[in-house]
Motif scaffolding. Structure first.
Motif, PDB file in Angstrom:
ATOM      1  N   ARG A 166       0.821  -1.218   0.000  1.00  0.00           N
ATOM      2  CA  ARG A 166       0.000   0.000   0.000  1.00  0.00           C
ATOM      3  C   ARG A 166       0.855   1.268   0.000  1.00  0.00           C
ATOM      4  NH1 ARG A 166      -3.085  -2.842   4.328  1.00  0.00           N
ATOM      5  NH2 ARG A 166      -4.554  -4.126   3.213  1.00  0.00           N
ATOM      6  N   GLY A 167       1.977   1.192  -0.690  1.00  0.00           N
ATOM      7  CA  GLY A 167       2.834   2.360  -0.853  1.00  0.00           C
ATOM      8  C   GLY A 167       3.755   2.676   0.302  1.00  0.00           C
ATOM      9  N   THR A 168       3.806   1.801   1.319  1.00  0.00           N
ATOM     10  CA  THR A 168       4.653   2.074   2.478  1.00  0.00           C
ATOM     11  C   THR A 168       6.078   1.547   2.329  1.00  0.00           C
ATOM     12  OG1 THR A 168       4.045   0.035   3.623  1.00  0.00           O
ATOM     13  CG2 THR A 168       2.662   1.983   4.027  1.00  0.00           C
ATOM     14  N   GLY A 169       6.261   0.523   1.483  1.00  0.00           N
ATOM     15  CA  GLY A 169       7.572  -0.098   1.348  1.00  0.00           C
ATOM     16  C   GLY A 169       7.836  -1.172   2.381  1.00  0.00           C
ATOM     17  N   ILE A 170       6.894  -1.349   3.324  1.00  0.00           N
ATOM     18  CA  ILE A 170       7.043  -2.317   4.415  1.00  0.00           C
ATOM     19  C   ILE A 170       5.854  -3.264   4.425  1.00  0.00           C
ATOM     20  CG2 ILE A 170       7.207  -2.597   6.933  1.00  0.00           C
ATOM     21  CD1 ILE A 170       9.642  -1.221   5.832  1.00  0.00           C
ATOM     22  N   ILE A 171       6.136  -4.555   4.563  1.00  0.00           N
ATOM     23  CA  ILE A 171       5.092  -5.572   4.735  1.00  0.00           C
ATOM     24  C   ILE A 171       5.056  -5.932   6.220  1.00  0.00           C
ATOM     25  CG2 ILE A 171       4.430  -7.956   4.218  1.00  0.00           C
ATOM     26  CD1 ILE A 171       4.150  -6.305   1.776  1.00  0.00           C
ATOM     27  N   THR A 172       3.880  -5.919   6.781  1.00  0.00           N
ATOM     28  CA  THR A 172       3.737  -6.327   8.185  1.00  0.00           C
ATOM     29  C   THR A 172       2.881  -7.583   8.256  1.00  0.00           C
ATOM     30  OG1 THR A 172       1.830  -4.893   8.495  1.00  0.00           O
ATOM     31  CG2 THR A 172       3.960  -4.001   9.107  1.00  0.00           C
ATOM     32  N   ARG A 173       3.284  -8.490   9.137  1.00  0.00           N
ATOM     33  CA  ARG A 173       2.531  -9.716   9.365  1.00  0.00           C
ATOM     34  C   ARG A 173       2.355  -9.893  10.871  1.00  0.00           C
ATOM     35  NH1 ARG A 173       4.986 -14.047   5.066  1.00  0.00           N
ATOM     36  NH2 ARG A 173       4.405 -12.836   3.259  1.00  0.00           N
ATOM     37  N   PRO A 174       1.140 -10.180  11.300  1.00  0.00           N
ATOM     38  CA  PRO A 174       0.919 -10.383  12.732  1.00  0.00           C
ATOM     39  C   PRO A 174       1.627 -11.637  13.232  1.00  0.00           C
ATOM     40  CG  PRO A 174      -1.151 -10.538  11.494  1.00  0.00           C
ATOM     41  CD  PRO A 174      -0.061 -10.291  10.519  1.00  0.00           C
ATOM     42  N   ARG A 175       2.150 -11.530  14.459  1.00  0.00           N
ATOM     43  CA  ARG A 175       2.719 -12.683  15.153  1.00  0.00           C
ATOM     44  C   ARG A 175       2.001 -12.789  16.489  1.00  0.00           C
ATOM     45  NH1 ARG A 175       9.180 -12.208  14.421  1.00  0.00           N
ATOM     46  NH2 ARG A 175       8.847 -10.591  15.946  1.00  0.00           N
ATOM     47  N   ASP A 176       2.429 -13.682  17.330  1.00  0.00           N
ATOM     48  CA  ASP A 176       1.725 -13.934  18.600  1.00  0.00           C
ATOM     49  C   ASP A 176       1.519 -12.673  19.427  1.00  0.00           C
ATOM     50  OD1 ASP A 176       1.444 -16.593  18.000  1.00  0.00           O
ATOM     51  OD2 ASP A 176       3.260 -17.191  19.057  1.00  0.00           O
ATOM     52  N   PHE A 177       2.591 -11.946  19.721  1.00  0.00           N
ATOM     53  CA  PHE A 177       2.477 -10.792  20.603  1.00  0.00           C
ATOM     54  C   PHE A 177       2.886  -9.475  19.954  1.00  0.00           C
ATOM     55  CE2 PHE A 177       3.114 -14.497  23.324  1.00  0.00           C
ATOM     56  CZ  PHE A 177       1.955 -14.432  24.084  1.00  0.00           C
ATOM     57  N   ASP A 178       3.305  -9.531  18.721  1.00  0.00           N
ATOM     58  CA  ASP A 178       3.712  -8.316  18.010  1.00  0.00           C
ATOM     59  C   ASP A 178       3.524  -8.536  16.512  1.00  0.00           C
ATOM     60  OD1 ASP A 178       5.766 -10.086  17.513  1.00  0.00           O
ATOM     61  OD2 ASP A 178       7.371  -8.785  18.184  1.00  0.00           O
TER      62      ASP A 178
END
Length: 64
Positions: free
Chosen positions: A22-34
């Motif tokens: 989405r134009g941020t350059g960063i992919i985030t994926r949920p993990r257990d606590f972060d």
């Protein structure tokens, strides 16, 4: 006779926002606590991809 016009999709820049990050350059994926954050492999962290409508040139050729 052919002429060129500014690409309507990218507005002449030759680039569009990366849909994967989405134009941020960063992919985030949920993990257990972060969440895991990593550089987007599709755009290599730039947040932009080459426009496919104009092949990155910023203009589109029209035949008259």
């Amino acid at each position: 006779m052919a002429h060129h016009e500014i690409c309507a999709r990218c507005e002449g820049s030759g680039q569009i926002g990366c849909p994967d990050c989405r134009g941020t350059g960063i992919i985030t994926r949920p993990r257990d606590f972060d969440e895991e954050r990593r550089t987007c492999p599709a755009c290599k962290g730039t947040g932009k991809n080459r426009c496919h409508a104009c092949s990155g040139t910023g203009t589109v050729k029209f035949d008259s």
